[in-house]
Design a protein around this motif. Sequence first.
Motif, PDB file in Angstrom:
ATOM      1  N   SER A  41      80.414   6.520  23.422  1.00  0.00           N
ATOM      2  CA  SER A  41      80.998   5.270  22.948  1.00  0.00           C
ATOM      3  C   SER A  41      81.961   5.552  21.793  1.00  0.00           C
ATOM      4  CB  SER A  41      79.877   4.334  22.484  1.00  0.00           C
ATOM      5  OG  SER A  41      80.411   3.227  21.826  1.00  0.00           O
ATOM      6  N   ALA A  91      71.856  -1.605  33.294  1.00  0.00           N
ATOM      7  CA  ALA A  91      73.221  -1.863  33.761  1.00  0.00           C
ATOM      8  C   ALA A  91      73.413  -1.510  35.230  1.00  0.00           C
ATOM      9  CB  ALA A  91      74.219  -1.082  32.911  1.00  0.00           C
ATOM     10  N   GLN A 131      71.293  -4.681  22.845  1.00  0.00           N
ATOM     11  CA  GLN A 131      70.335  -5.566  23.513  1.00  0.00           C
ATOM     12  C   GLN A 131      69.076  -4.802  23.923  1.00  0.00           C
ATOM     13  OE1 GLN A 131      72.705  -7.064  26.726  1.00  0.00           O
ATOM     14  NE2 GLN A 131      73.977  -8.320  25.397  1.00  0.00           N
ATOM     15  N   TYR A 163      84.135   0.819  25.609  1.00  0.00           N
ATOM     16  CA  TYR A 163      83.081   1.354  24.735  1.00  0.00           C
ATOM     17  C   TYR A 163      82.290   0.249  24.040  1.00  0.00           C
ATOM     18  CZ  TYR A 163      85.844   0.491  20.503  1.00  0.00           C
ATOM     19  OH  TYR A 163      86.529  -0.102  19.488  1.00  0.00           O
ATOM     20  N   GLN A 164      82.931  -0.898  23.758  1.00  0.00           N
ATOM     21  CA  GLN A 164      82.212  -1.978  23.077  1.00  0.00           C
ATOM     22  C   GLN A 164      81.161  -2.608  23.985  1.00  0.00           C
ATOM     23  OE1 GLN A 164      85.721  -4.089  21.720  1.00  0.00           O
ATOM     24  NE2 GLN A 164      85.224  -3.524  19.600  1.00  0.00           N
ATOM     25  N   ALA A 165      81.412  -2.621  25.286  1.00  0.00           N
ATOM     26  CA  ALA A 165      80.414  -3.135  26.232  1.00  0.00           C
ATOM     27  C   ALA A 165      79.173  -2.246  26.205  1.00  0.00           C
ATOM     28  CB  ALA A 165      80.994  -3.190  27.636  1.00  0.00           C
ATOM     29  N   LEU A 166      79.390  -0.936  26.158  1.00  0.00           N
ATOM     30  CA  LEU A 166      78.255  -0.019  26.076  1.00  0.00           C
ATOM     31  C   LEU A 166      77.459  -0.284  24.800  1.00  0.00           C
ATOM     32  CD1 LEU A 166      76.534   2.371  26.980  1.00  0.00           C
ATOM     33  CD2 LEU A 166      78.263   3.893  25.999  1.00  0.00           C
ATOM     34  N   ARG A 167      78.136  -0.464  23.690  1.00  0.00           N
ATOM     35  CA  ARG A 167      77.434  -0.734  22.426  1.00  0.00           C
ATOM     36  C   ARG A 167      76.657  -2.045  22.481  1.00  0.00           C
ATOM     37  NH1 ARG A 167      81.787   1.343  17.836  1.00  0.00           N
ATOM     38  NH2 ARG A 167      81.883   3.478  18.610  1.00  0.00           N
ATOM     39  N   ARG A 168      77.224  -3.072  23.132  1.00  0.00           N
ATOM     40  CA  ARG A 168      76.517  -4.360  23.250  1.00  0.00           C
ATOM     41  C   ARG A 168      75.249  -4.217  24.086  1.00  0.00           C
ATOM     42  NH1 ARG A 168      81.706  -6.344  23.770  1.00  0.00           N
ATOM     43  NH2 ARG A 168      81.564  -6.405  26.032  1.00  0.00           N
ATOM     44  N   ILE A 169      75.359  -3.539  25.221  1.00  0.00           N
ATOM     45  CA  ILE A 169      74.191  -3.329  26.084  1.00  0.00           C
ATOM     46  C   ILE A 169      73.145  -2.514  25.331  1.00  0.00           C
ATOM     47  CG2 ILE A 169      73.332  -2.258  28.208  1.00  0.00           C
ATOM     48  CD1 ILE A 169      76.203  -2.789  29.378  1.00  0.00           C
ATOM     49  N   ILE A 205      80.050   2.541  32.585  1.00  0.00           N
ATOM     50  CA  ILE A 205      80.149   1.372  31.705  1.00  0.00           C
ATOM     51  C   ILE A 205      81.392   1.489  30.825  1.00  0.00           C
ATOM     52  CG2 ILE A 205      79.067   0.077  29.814  1.00  0.00           C
ATOM     53  CD1 ILE A 205      76.330   1.089  30.984  1.00  0.00           C
ATOM     54  N   ASP A 249      84.173  -1.188  31.535  1.00  0.00           N
ATOM     55  CA  ASP A 249      84.119  -2.324  30.612  1.00  0.00           C
ATOM     56  C   ASP A 249      84.500  -1.980  29.177  1.00  0.00           C
ATOM     57  OD1 ASP A 249      83.172  -3.801  32.794  1.00  0.00           O
ATOM     58  OD2 ASP A 249      81.095  -3.320  32.306  1.00  0.00           O
TER      59      ASP A 249
END
Length: 176
Positions: free
Chosen positions: A125, A46, A68, A59-65, A53, A57
């Motif tokens: 998160s 990131a 991945q 907490y859900q952005a952190l979980r998505r990254i 993050i 963006d």
Amino acid sequence: MPANKTASNVVLIGMPGSGKSTVGVLLAKRLGLGFIDTDLLIQQEAGRTLQDIVDGDGYQALRRIEEQVLLRLEVQRQVISTGGSAVYSEAAMQHLKADAVVVFLDIPLGVVLERIGDYSARGISRRPDQSLEDLFTERYELYSRLADVAIDCVGKDHEEVCDAVLVALARARAAR
């Protein structure tokens, strides 16, 4: 018991402050394995800290990254310290479990609070309206369900937790 009985990796899961990174390094040294801290991989990918993050963006952005990063991880003979929220991705956890024994470093809420202090600066998160206590309860069920082995870390320093993990891994191997 892990689904894959020839697992080459050890995956550490647990709350922030449970000692995953510190115990992971000790464990890797004792087992002659490599060490991966997935929080560092997330930050590297990131180009910012976990907290940045979450702040920028959500907490859900952190979980998505995180998901991945975990799904792309193709390694062997590693101790892998996951972020506390790795267990929210069933796909990522199944990917890790395919070649790992998953170890839950179990500490009570009081120890979490004592060790992490101001959790608003830890890149944790969680929903903005969610207390650390509620987060702990939510994650505890996930950690317990996904772990092959749980280690009670109460009253143990990092070396003693490492020793307990080694004993549990030896038992798991012997049971094959």
